[in-house]
Scaffold this motif. Structure first.
Motif, PDB file in Angstrom:
ATOM      1  N   PHE A  12       0.584  -1.163   0.173  1.00  0.00           N
ATOM      2  CA  PHE A  12      -0.044   0.055   0.200  1.00  0.00           C
ATOM      3  C   PHE A  12       0.941   1.331  -0.003  1.00  0.00           C
ATOM      4  N   THR A  13       1.753   1.108   0.877  1.00  0.00           N
ATOM      5  CA  THR A  13       2.750   2.399   0.893  1.00  0.00           C
ATOM      6  C   THR A  13       3.621   2.583  -0.349  1.00  0.00           C
ATOM      7  N   GLN A  14       4.135   1.557  -1.069  1.00  0.00           N
ATOM      8  CA  GLN A  14       4.688   1.749  -2.189  1.00  0.00           C
ATOM      9  C   GLN A  14       3.905   2.091  -3.360  1.00  0.00           C
ATOM     10  N   GLN A  15       2.796   1.677  -3.470  1.00  0.00           N
ATOM     11  CA  GLN A  15       1.840   1.901  -4.709  1.00  0.00           C
ATOM     12  C   GLN A  15       0.902   2.948  -4.330  1.00  0.00           C
ATOM     13  N   ARG A  16       0.582   3.356  -3.411  1.00  0.00           N
ATOM     14  CA  ARG A  16      -0.524   4.341  -3.053  1.00  0.00           C
ATOM     15  C   ARG A  16      -0.887   5.247  -4.450  1.00  0.00           C
ATOM     16  N   LEU A  17       0.146   5.754  -4.907  1.00  0.00           N
ATOM     17  CA  LEU A  17      -0.399   6.641  -6.241  1.00  0.00           C
ATOM     18  C   LEU A  17      -0.838   5.798  -7.161  1.00  0.00           C
ATOM     19  N   ALA A 138     -19.250  -0.674   6.517  1.00  0.00           N
ATOM     20  CA  ALA A 138     -18.451  -1.461   6.529  1.00  0.00           C
ATOM     21  C   ALA A 138     -17.349  -0.711   7.621  1.00  0.00           C
ATOM     22  N   ASP A 139     -17.338  -1.101   8.842  1.00  0.00           N
ATOM     23  CA  ASP A 139     -16.244  -0.387   9.840  1.00  0.00           C
ATOM     24  C   ASP A 139     -14.791  -1.130   9.733  1.00  0.00           C
ATOM     25  N   THR A 140     -14.044  -0.209   9.173  1.00  0.00           N
ATOM     26  CA  THR A 140     -12.648  -0.776   8.972  1.00  0.00           C
ATOM     27  C   THR A 140     -11.774  -1.020  10.439  1.00  0.00           C
ATOM     28  N   ALA A 141     -12.436  -0.353  11.408  1.00  0.00           N
ATOM     29  CA  ALA A 141     -11.570  -0.440  12.799  1.00  0.00           C
ATOM     30  C   ALA A 141     -12.234  -1.770  13.296  1.00  0.00           C
ATOM     31  N   ASP A 142     -13.204  -2.168  12.949  1.00  0.00           N
ATOM     32  CA  ASP A 142     -13.610  -3.774  13.399  1.00  0.00           C
ATOM     33  C   ASP A 142     -13.039  -5.054  12.832  1.00  0.00           C
ATOM     34  N   ASP A 143     -12.717  -4.843  11.592  1.00  0.00           N
ATOM     35  CA  ASP A 143     -12.444  -6.109  10.805  1.00  0.00           C
ATOM     36  C   ASP A 143     -11.188  -5.743   9.964  1.00  0.00           C
ATOM     37  N   GLY A 144      -9.945  -6.636  10.136  1.00  0.00           N
ATOM     38  CA  GLY A 144      -8.555  -6.481   9.510  1.00  0.00           C
ATOM     39  C   GLY A 144      -9.042  -6.559   7.834  1.00  0.00           C
ATOM     40  N   VAL A 145      -9.757  -7.582   7.689  1.00  0.00           N
ATOM     41  CA  VAL A 145     -10.106  -8.017   6.262  1.00  0.00           C
ATOM     42  C   VAL A 145     -10.758  -6.756   5.562  1.00  0.00           C
ATOM     43  N   THR A 146     -11.849  -6.166   6.162  1.00  0.00           N
ATOM     44  CA  THR A 146     -12.491  -4.975   5.651  1.00  0.00           C
ATOM     45  C   THR A 146     -11.673  -3.914   5.408  1.00  0.00           C
ATOM     46  N   ALA A 147     -10.808  -3.830   6.426  1.00  0.00           N
ATOM     47  CA  ALA A 147      -9.838  -2.680   6.290  1.00  0.00           C
ATOM     48  C   ALA A 147      -8.530  -2.790   5.036  1.00  0.00           C
ATOM     49  N   LEU A 148      -8.309  -3.999   4.709  1.00  0.00           N
ATOM     50  CA  LEU A 148      -7.488  -4.420   3.664  1.00  0.00           C
ATOM     51  C   LEU A 148      -8.258  -4.208   2.443  1.00  0.00           C
ATOM     52  N   ASN A 149      -9.496  -4.555   2.335  1.00  0.00           N
ATOM     53  CA  ASN A 149     -10.138  -4.370   1.130  1.00  0.00           C
ATOM     54  C   ASN A 149     -10.413  -2.647   0.879  1.00  0.00           C
ATOM     55  N   THR A 150     -10.659  -2.307   1.957  1.00  0.00           N
ATOM     56  CA  THR A 150     -10.857  -0.857   1.729  1.00  0.00           C
ATOM     57  C   THR A 150      -9.594  -0.233   1.389  1.00  0.00           C
ATOM     58  N   MET A 151      -8.428  -0.358   1.716  1.00  0.00           N
ATOM     59  CA  MET A 151      -7.256  -0.073   1.493  1.00  0.00           C
ATOM     60  C   MET A 151      -6.836  -0.043  -0.059  1.00  0.00           C
ATOM     61  N   LEU A 152      -7.382  -1.600  -0.757  1.00  0.00           N
ATOM     62  CA  LEU A 152      -6.876  -1.682  -1.921  1.00  0.00           C
ATOM     63  C   LEU A 152      -7.859  -1.892  -3.150  1.00  0.00           C
ATOM     64  N   ALA A 153      -9.155  -1.554  -2.773  1.00  0.00           N
ATOM     65  CA  ALA A 153     -10.186  -1.937  -3.825  1.00  0.00           C
ATOM     66  C   ALA A 153     -10.245  -0.437  -4.911  1.00  0.00           C
ATOM     67  N   GLN A 154     -10.235  -0.651  -5.847  1.00  0.00           N
ATOM     68  CA  GLN A 154     -10.298   0.608  -6.899  1.00  0.00           C
ATOM     69  C   GLN A 154     -11.512   0.709  -7.585  1.00  0.00           C
ATOM     70  N   ASP A 155     -12.329  -0.073  -7.433  1.00  0.00           N
ATOM     71  CA  ASP A 155     -13.857   0.284  -7.861  1.00  0.00           C
ATOM     72  C   ASP A 155     -14.815  -0.286  -7.298  1.00  0.00           C
ATOM     73  N   ALA A 156     -15.927  -0.188  -7.534  1.00  0.00           N
ATOM     74  CA  ALA A 156     -17.187  -1.079  -6.982  1.00  0.00           C
ATOM     75  C   ALA A 156     -18.131  -1.331  -7.774  1.00  0.00           C
ATOM     76  N   LEU A 157     -19.033  -2.050  -7.549  1.00  0.00           N
ATOM     77  CA  LEU A 157     -20.205  -2.317  -8.287  1.00  0.00           C
ATOM     78  C   LEU A 157     -21.255  -1.690  -7.495  1.00  0.00           C
ATOM     79  N   VAL A 158     -22.374  -0.866  -8.170  1.00  0.00           N
ATOM     80  CA  VAL A 158     -23.276   0.144  -7.492  1.00  0.00           C
ATOM     81  C   VAL A 158     -24.524  -0.700  -7.793  1.00  0.00           C
ATOM     82  N   VAL A 159     -25.350  -1.179  -7.206  1.00  0.00           N
ATOM     83  CA  VAL A 159     -26.851  -1.210  -7.598  1.00  0.00           C
ATOM     84  C   VAL A 159     -27.834  -0.169  -6.950  1.00  0.00           C
ATOM     85  N   TYR A 160     -28.480   0.663  -7.256  1.00  0.00           N
ATOM     86  CA  TYR A 160     -29.384   1.865  -6.875  1.00  0.00           C
ATOM     87  C   TYR A 160     -30.711   1.713  -7.458  1.00  0.00           C
TER      88      TYR A 160
END
Length: 448
Positions: A12-17, A138-160
């Motif tokens: 994450f730190t090396q590829q943040r940009l 999705a509380d990133t403080a509560d779950d490490g996998v949710t935090a990791l996903n939020t760090m790295l996910a670059q897009d999302a599917l949205v149904v509205y």
């Protein structure tokens, strides 16, 4: 910090940009806190109560590739893939790894105002909605996998689905894993049903290539007042697939939700579902169906949080485990103070067909209100020898008798699915699954 955690911290730190450059501002705004939370909590260990049945450190330890540059994956799933449930007319969409496939969209239009698209486009059309709801559950403080996903996910599917709109046609999303190298995929989904809206969603997971895949998935579901949602999730991948899915559902007053998780083929799967009944009159039904053999591992962890009075929850999970398969179910129903006249039923039933298979079950009730009707229970058993003997005495082979008993056991979950063509299709897939066949969707060319 373990080696597993250190490699993602450095990534994450090396590829943040690069990560930020291929994402929207809405998603980028959540990354810094997610990174801080991941550094604090790390990946869950078995010492964490909700993760004690799955070794997350081992799952995340391999060095998987990631498509952070968003390289195009050569695929035309509409030409290659046919996963329509017979007699169920769906609006069919594809996600290839974690990229929404938008080159060719379904010809049948959705009702006016209904949106199925990626976050990049949705955030341009509805910036306030995207900012309000993305990351809200999705509380990133509560779950490490949710935090990791939020760090790295670059897009999302949205149904509205806007207020008062009823989507008659089922929206079907096929998630396809495709790669010529071992790959990590970070998938994100945001579902918004405004007040009095109605929709049926069917998500199907498939692996198209014989590679090792690691998928993290975070799904946030907002269900407005009086809205009705049926959300069906089916996994048919292969034994090299590792999948961690965290689903967060928030229901408002008088809403209705049916959430079904069906695992037919997999390698190692860990599903977490957190559902909040936030306002009076909300109802939910949670269904789970697992068929596993060889050395497959399926862990379902659920939390139904009754925060308001006059709410109803009904949960039923069933497992059939063969050979050296391992299953786990931990379900908690929490009735908070003031949630009077709550009605809740939680049931986990499991069928073990070999001495080597293992099942861990932990149903839980935590009640802080006095005017409630709540019950929970679990069973673990083997095939009924008397029933097998009775059927064999009437000319039914041992293999067929076993098959019929397994189908009857799991059928209670399938019978509760409200979409009839999907219900019939699942019966067909389950029969093939119990017979040891691959249960490929008819016409599918990707998995052959």
């Amino acid at each position: 910090m373990t080696h597993s955690e250190q490699q993602y911290k450095e990534l994450f730190t090396q590829q943040r940009l690069l990560i930020d450059g291929h994402a929207t501002e809405v998603m980028n705004a959540r990354r810094e806190k997610a990174f801080s939370d991941f550094c604090s909590t790390g990946l869950p260990t078995r010492r964490v109560e909700r993760y004690k049945y799955t070794d997350m450190q081992k799952m995340f330890e391999p060095d998987y590739g990631l498509n952070l540059s968003r390289l195009d994956i050569p695929a035309n799933p509409y030409n290659a893939f046919r996963c329509d449930v017979p007699n169920l007319s769906t609006s069919l969409y594809f996600v290839v790894n974690d990229l929404f496939y938008d080159r060719l969209l379904p010809k049948t239009p959705l009702p006016e105002g209904v949106v199925v698209e990626n976050m990049a486009r949705f955030a341009l059309r509805y910036p306030s909605l995207a900012a309000e709801y993305y990351g809200s559950l999705a509380d990133t403080a509560d779950d490490g996998v949710t935090a990791l996903n939020t760090m790295l996910a670059q897009d999302a599917l949205v149904v509205y689905v806007p207020s008062g709109v009823k989507v008659e046609r089922t929206i079907q999303v096929i998630n396809i894993l495709r790669s010529d190298v071992d790959l990590m995929v970070n998938r994100r989904v945001l579902i918004i049903l405004e007040d009095m809206a109605e929709a049926q969603l069917l998500f199907c997971d498939h692996a198209a290539d014989d590679r090792h895949f690691l998928t993290t998935q975070v799904v946030e579901v907002i269900v407005g007042r009086g809205a009705q949602l049926q959300l069906y999730c089916m996994e048919e991948t292969h034994y090299k697939n590792h999948r961690v899915s965290n689903v967060y559902i928030h229901q408002k007053a008088d809403s209705r939700v049916v959430h079904s998780v069906i695992t037919l083929h997999n390698g190692e799967t860990r599903n977490r579902t957190d559902l909040v009944l936030a306002e009076p009159g909300a109802e939910c039904q949670m269904l789970g169906c697992v068929v596993a053999d060889r050395q497959q591992h399926v862990d379902n962890n659920t939390l139904i949080d009754h925060r308001a009075p006059h709410c109803t929850s009904d949960e039923l999970y069933k497992y059939v485990l063969d050979e050296q398969a391992v299953g786990a179910f931990a379900g908690k129903v929490l009735v908070r103070e003031g949630a009077q006249q709550t009605a809740s039923q939680e049931t986990n039933q499991n069928l073990i067909t070999t001495k080597e298979a293992r099942m861990y079950t932990q149903p839980m009730l935590e009640i802080y209100a006095d005017d409630v009707k709540c019950a929970h229970g679990s069973t673990v058993g083997q095939l009924n020898d008397a029933a097998l003997f009775y059927m064999r005495q009437r000319g039914i082979s041992e293999k067929e008798a076993k098959l019929l008993l397994e189908q009857a056991f799991i059928g209670e979950v399938i019978d509760r699915i409200q979409v009839e063509p999907l219900r019939d299709r699942l019966r067909y897939l389950l029969e093939k699954r119990f017979r040891g066949e691959l249960s490929k969707c008819e016409g599918c060319k990707l998995c052959r």
